[in-house]
Scaffold this active site. Structure first.
Site, PDB file in Angstrom:
ATOM      1  N   ARG A  37       0.814  -1.223   0.000  1.00 19.36           N
ATOM      2  CA  ARG A  37       0.000   0.000   0.000  1.00 19.36           C
ATOM      3  C   ARG A  37       0.851   1.278   0.000  1.00 19.36           C
ATOM      4  O   ARG A  37       0.451   2.285   0.573  1.00 19.36           O
ATOM      5  CB  ARG A  37      -0.977   0.036   1.178  1.00 19.36           C
ATOM      6  CG  ARG A  37      -2.062  -1.022   1.120  1.00 19.36           C
ATOM      7  CD  ARG A  37      -3.183  -0.608   0.177  1.00 19.36           C
ATOM      8  NE  ARG A  37      -4.241  -1.607   0.119  1.00 19.36           N
ATOM      9  CZ  ARG A  37      -5.330  -1.575   0.888  1.00 19.36           C
ATOM     10  NH1 ARG A  37      -5.524  -0.605   1.727  1.00 19.36           N
ATOM     11  NH2 ARG A  37      -6.238  -2.514   0.773  1.00 19.36           N
ATOM     12  N   ARG A  41      -3.169   6.574   0.163  1.00 16.36           N
ATOM     13  CA  ARG A  41      -3.589   7.767   0.906  1.00 16.36           C
ATOM     14  C   ARG A  41      -2.529   8.418   1.772  1.00 16.36           C
ATOM     15  O   ARG A  41      -2.714   9.552   2.207  1.00 16.36           O
ATOM     16  CB  ARG A  41      -4.823   7.440   1.749  1.00 16.36           C
ATOM     17  CG  ARG A  41      -6.073   7.334   0.895  1.00 16.36           C
ATOM     18  CD  ARG A  41      -7.219   6.731   1.673  1.00 16.36           C
ATOM     19  NE  ARG A  41      -6.943   5.331   1.956  1.00 16.36           N
ATOM     20  CZ  ARG A  41      -7.756   4.520   2.612  1.00 16.36           C
ATOM     21  NH1 ARG A  41      -8.876   4.974   3.100  1.00 16.36           N
ATOM     22  NH2 ARG A  41      -7.439   3.263   2.812  1.00 16.36           N
ATOM     23  N   ARG A  50      -6.626  11.950  -6.816  1.00 17.15           N
ATOM     24  CA  ARG A  50      -7.858  11.167  -6.717  1.00 17.15           C
ATOM     25  C   ARG A  50      -9.123  12.013  -6.568  1.00 17.15           C
ATOM     26  O   ARG A  50     -10.235  11.463  -6.644  1.00 17.15           O
ATOM     27  CB  ARG A  50      -7.748  10.195  -5.531  1.00 17.15           C
ATOM     28  CG  ARG A  50      -7.049   8.877  -5.831  1.00 17.15           C
ATOM     29  CD  ARG A  50      -7.919   7.947  -6.661  1.00 17.15           C
ATOM     30  NE  ARG A  50      -9.308   7.982  -6.200  1.00 17.15           N
ATOM     31  CZ  ARG A  50      -9.743   7.394  -5.107  1.00 17.15           C
ATOM     32  NH1 ARG A  50      -8.948   6.677  -4.374  1.00 17.15           N
ATOM     33  NH2 ARG A  50     -11.008   7.505  -4.740  1.00 17.15           N
ATOM     34  N   ASP A  86      -6.769  -2.988  -7.629  1.00 14.49           N
ATOM     35  CA  ASP A  86      -7.402  -3.564  -6.443  1.00 14.49           C
ATOM     36  C   ASP A  86      -7.744  -5.022  -6.711  1.00 14.49           C
ATOM     37  O   ASP A  86      -7.964  -5.409  -7.869  1.00 14.49           O
ATOM     38  CB  ASP A  86      -8.663  -2.789  -6.042  1.00 14.49           C
ATOM     39  CG  ASP A  86      -9.024  -3.087  -4.591  1.00 14.49           C
ATOM     40  OD1 ASP A  86      -8.486  -2.407  -3.702  1.00 14.49           O
ATOM     41  OD2 ASP A  86      -9.803  -4.021  -4.348  1.00 14.49           O
ATOM     42  N   TYR A 161     -15.161 -11.549   0.126  1.00 15.85           N
ATOM     43  CA  TYR A 161     -15.889 -10.311  -0.186  1.00 15.85           C
ATOM     44  C   TYR A 161     -17.150 -10.615  -0.997  1.00 15.85           C
ATOM     45  O   TYR A 161     -18.206 -10.008  -0.785  1.00 15.85           O
ATOM     46  CB  TYR A 161     -14.998  -9.340  -0.962  1.00 15.85           C
ATOM     47  CG  TYR A 161     -13.992  -8.619  -0.094  1.00 15.85           C
ATOM     48  CD1 TYR A 161     -14.412  -7.654   0.823  1.00 15.85           C
ATOM     49  CD2 TYR A 161     -12.640  -8.886  -0.190  1.00 15.85           C
ATOM     50  CE1 TYR A 161     -13.495  -6.986   1.625  1.00 15.85           C
ATOM     51  CE2 TYR A 161     -11.717  -8.220   0.604  1.00 15.85           C
ATOM     52  CZ  TYR A 161     -12.144  -7.271   1.512  1.00 15.85           C
ATOM     53  OH  TYR A 161     -11.243  -6.614   2.298  1.00 15.85           O
TER      54      TYR A 161
HETATM   55  O1  CP3 Z   1       0.355   0.311  -3.084  1.00 13.93           O
HETATM   56  C1  CP3 Z   1      -0.189  -0.801  -3.239  1.00 13.93           C
HETATM   57  O2  CP3 Z   1      -0.067  -1.718  -2.439  1.00 13.93           O
HETATM   58  C2  CP3 Z   1      -0.931  -1.060  -4.536  1.00 13.93           C
HETATM   59  C3  CP3 Z   1      -2.307  -0.930  -4.550  1.00 13.93           C
HETATM   60  C4  CP3 Z   1      -3.245  -1.828  -3.796  1.00 13.93           C
HETATM   61  C5  CP3 Z   1      -4.522  -1.352  -3.413  1.00 13.93           C
HETATM   62  N1  CP3 Z   1      -5.239  -2.402  -2.941  1.00 13.93           N
HETATM   63  C6  CP3 Z   1      -4.977   0.027  -3.575  1.00 13.93           C
HETATM   64  C7  CP3 Z   1      -6.055   0.512  -2.705  1.00 13.93           C
HETATM   65  C8  CP3 Z   1      -3.188  -3.185  -3.473  1.00 13.93           C
HETATM   66  C9  CP3 Z   1      -2.038  -4.148  -3.619  1.00 13.93           C
HETATM   67  C10 CP3 Z   1      -4.468  -3.540  -2.929  1.00 13.93           C
HETATM   68  C11 CP3 Z   1      -4.852  -4.903  -2.539  1.00 13.93           C
HETATM   69  C12 CP3 Z   1      -6.028  -5.103  -1.713  1.00 13.93           C
HETATM   70  N2  CP3 Z   1      -7.250  -4.531  -1.843  1.00 13.93           N
HETATM   71  C13 CP3 Z   1      -6.093  -6.049  -0.677  1.00 13.93           C
HETATM   72  C14 CP3 Z   1      -4.978  -6.953  -0.255  1.00 13.93           C
HETATM   73  C15 CP3 Z   1      -3.968  -6.236   0.560  1.00 13.93           C
HETATM   74  C16 CP3 Z   1      -4.362  -5.910   1.964  1.00 13.93           C
HETATM   75  O3  CP3 Z   1      -4.398  -4.715   2.267  1.00 13.93           O
HETATM   76  O4  CP3 Z   1      -4.640  -6.825   2.736  1.00 13.93           O
HETATM   77  C17 CP3 Z   1      -7.395  -5.992  -0.132  1.00 13.93           C
HETATM   78  C18 CP3 Z   1      -7.908  -6.797   1.030  1.00 13.93           C
HETATM   79  C19 CP3 Z   1      -8.120  -5.037  -0.891  1.00 13.93           C
HETATM   80  C20 CP3 Z   1      -9.543  -4.618  -0.718  1.00 13.93           C
HETATM   81  C21 CP3 Z   1      -9.589  -3.200  -0.318  1.00 13.93           C
HETATM   82  N3  CP3 Z   1      -9.474  -2.150  -1.208  1.00 13.93           N
HETATM   83  C22 CP3 Z   1      -9.673  -2.643   0.986  1.00 13.93           C
HETATM   84  C23 CP3 Z   1      -9.833  -3.431   2.261  1.00 13.93           C
HETATM   85  C24 CP3 Z   1      -9.598  -1.243   0.860  1.00 13.93           C
HETATM   86  C25 CP3 Z   1      -9.520  -0.196   1.942  1.00 13.93           C
HETATM   87  C26 CP3 Z   1     -10.784   0.542   2.182  1.00 13.93           C
HETATM   88  C27 CP3 Z   1     -10.520   1.800   2.990  1.00 13.93           C
HETATM   89  O5  CP3 Z   1     -11.012   2.858   2.578  1.00 13.93           O
HETATM   90  O6  CP3 Z   1      -9.819   1.748   4.008  1.00 13.93           O
HETATM   91  C28 CP3 Z   1      -9.471  -0.972  -0.526  1.00 13.93           C
HETATM   92  C29 CP3 Z   1      -9.343   0.357  -1.133  1.00 13.93           C
HETATM   93  C30 CP3 Z   1      -7.979   0.682  -1.621  1.00 13.93           C
HETATM   94  N4  CP3 Z   1      -7.210  -0.144  -2.381  1.00 13.93           N
HETATM   95  C31 CP3 Z   1      -7.321   1.932  -1.453  1.00 13.93           C
HETATM   96  C32 CP3 Z   1      -6.111   1.832  -2.149  1.00 13.93           C
HETATM   97  C33 CP3 Z   1      -5.082   2.892  -2.341  1.00 13.93           C
HETATM   98  C34 CP3 Z   1      -7.880   3.149  -0.717  1.00 13.93           C
HETATM   99  C35 CP3 Z   1      -8.819   3.817  -1.665  1.00 13.93           C
HETATM  100  C36 CP3 Z   1      -8.932   5.279  -1.449  1.00 13.93           C
HETATM  101  O7  CP3 Z   1      -7.994   6.009  -1.801  1.00 13.93           O
HETATM  102  O8  CP3 Z   1      -9.995   5.706  -0.974  1.00 13.93           O
END
Ligand code: CP3
Length: 350
Positions: A37, A41, A50, A86, A161
């Site tokens: 990640r 953010r 964004r 994602d 999910y």
């Molecule tokens: O930098 C990186 O790692 C690359 C991008 C990445 C994202 N999601 C971007 C993202 C990666 C590798 C993921 C994988 C992902 N997505 C996982 C596996 C990794 C982990 O964290 O366990 C999972 C479970 C998801 C599902 C998901 N997507 C979640 C739980 C969330 C968070 C929701 C929140 O608002 O807290 C997301 C959203 C997400 N994916 C964001 C990002 C940058 C935040 C979106 C935003 O900017 O609002």
């Protein structure tokens, strides 16, 4: 599939990058480091970019996805980019209605819970992956000798999910389906494996030099259920990459109790969460390159405390044949990005 001749591993552009050497079991002069990640953010330039674009729309806009992937590489000098996307993107591209609800996570409009729900699922049309290929190709062209890591969600985490309809505490509905309707369970996990596998393959074909499979919620399973009902589907994801020879990393949260099963799906390296010291992980899966495991909670600690924790992680990591420094899970959104840059400088100087 063999890698296309212009692929950065085939041309040699990334073949001897510290990250790739470490995933292959070598100890390069510089210890490689990146952060799960890292694109997101914690970066003001991400938040700015964004504004006005929904998360999944950003993922499917190649210029945006590419720029966001590059931001942390420029800022922190990390040893890899991780593709901004994602784990639910392949489901969206296969036609399911899903949104990322800010502060919550992925939410599916129509959860998949019965045999007929699963029968209605359509395969992922390879043409739908065009924005992914384009975003990866653009990014790789900018990255040069720095490898891009492609990724996908493992079938259990993705299916959780889909079944729950959104984030859940202990994946109870998903784990119930495993026993109440094993055939539907297996069919759904195979569908997830195939869409994630095609998503990964598209990233590799377009230039990703390594891949990471995330099984974030696997910690809610027993070892026995993991081995019998989940691991074969995770192996199926990686089978889509047969012949490509890119290093494969497998990461799960709370998987300390079954690391050898995590490895056995066909991974070259294993990501360790913050709960298990790396020397213990190395004793459990000897001979396996490890990735991890700075505790994300310590990113907000005073620097001397964080510094000695990072040094300790690196020292314990010497028990493994090779080590890629990372966090034990993702960067918390409130993290001061300068702290991440400082960790990169520290690790590179050790
Ligand atoms: O930098 C990186 O790692 C690359 C991008 C990445 C994202 N999601 C971007 C993202 C990666 C590798 C993921 C994988 C992902 N997505 C996982 C596996 C990794 C982990 O964290 O366990 C999972 C479970 C998801 C599902 C998901 N997507 C979640 C739980 C969330 C968070 C929701 C929140 O608002 O807290 C997301 C959203 C997400 N994916 C964001 C990002 C940058 C935040 C979106 C935003 O900017 O609002």
């Amino acid at each position: 599939m063999v890698l296309p001749p212009e692929h950065p591993l085939a041309t040699g552009a990334t073949a001897s990058a510290p990250l790739i050497r470490a995933y292959r079991g070598d100890r390069p002069e510089r210890l490689p480091v990146w952060f799960m990640r890292q694109a997101g953010r914690s970066l003001p330039e991400y938040r700015e970019l964004r504004v006005g674009t929904r998360m999944l729309d950003a993922c499917l806009t190649p210029e945006l996805a590419s720029e966001i992937t590059l931001q942390p590489v420029r800022r922190h000098g990390v040893d890899a980019g991780i593709f901004f996307s994602d784990i639910v993107i392949p489901a969206r591209l296969a036609g399911l209605e899903v949104e990322i609800v800010p502060g919550r996570g992925p939410v599916f409009a129509n959860p998949i819970r019965t045999a007929s729900d699963v029968l209605r699922l359509r395969p992922l049309d390879p043409d739908a992956l065009a924005p992914i290929r384009e975003a990866v190709a653009r990014t790789v062209a900018e990255l040069g000798a720095t490898p891009l890591i492609g990724f996908a969600g493992a079938p259990f985490t993705l299916a959780s999910y889909l079944i729950e309809g959104g984030p859940s505490k202990d994946q109870q509905r998903a784990r119930s389906l495993m026993y109440s309707d094993p055939a539907t369970w297996a069919a759904l996990l195979n569908w997830c494996a195939d869409i994630s596998g095609e998503f990964l393959l598209a990233q590799v074909e377009a230039g990703a030099s390594a891949v990471q499979l995330f099984d974030s919620w696997v910690g809610s399973l027993s070892e026995r259920d993991y081995i019998r009902r989940v691991a074969p589907h995770s192996a199926r994801v990686l089978s889509h990459l047969r012949g490509t020879d890119v290093p494969k990393v497998h990461f799960g949260l709370g998987a300390s109790g079954f690391l050898s099963a995590m490895r056995a799906i066909g991974a070259d390296a294993v990501g360790i969460d913050w709960r298990l010291p790396l020397d213990e992980a190395a004793a459990r899966i000897p001979g396996v390159p490890l990735q991890g495991n700075i505790d994300p909670a310590l990113l907000s600690a005073p620097w001397p405390t964080l510094r000695s924790h990072v040094v300790d992680v690196v020292e314990r990591g010497r028990d493994a044949p090779a080590h890629v420094v990372n966090l034990g899970h993702g960067v918390p959104p409130a993290t001061d990005p300068d702290v991440l840059t400082r960790i990169v400088e520290l690790v590179h100087g050790l």
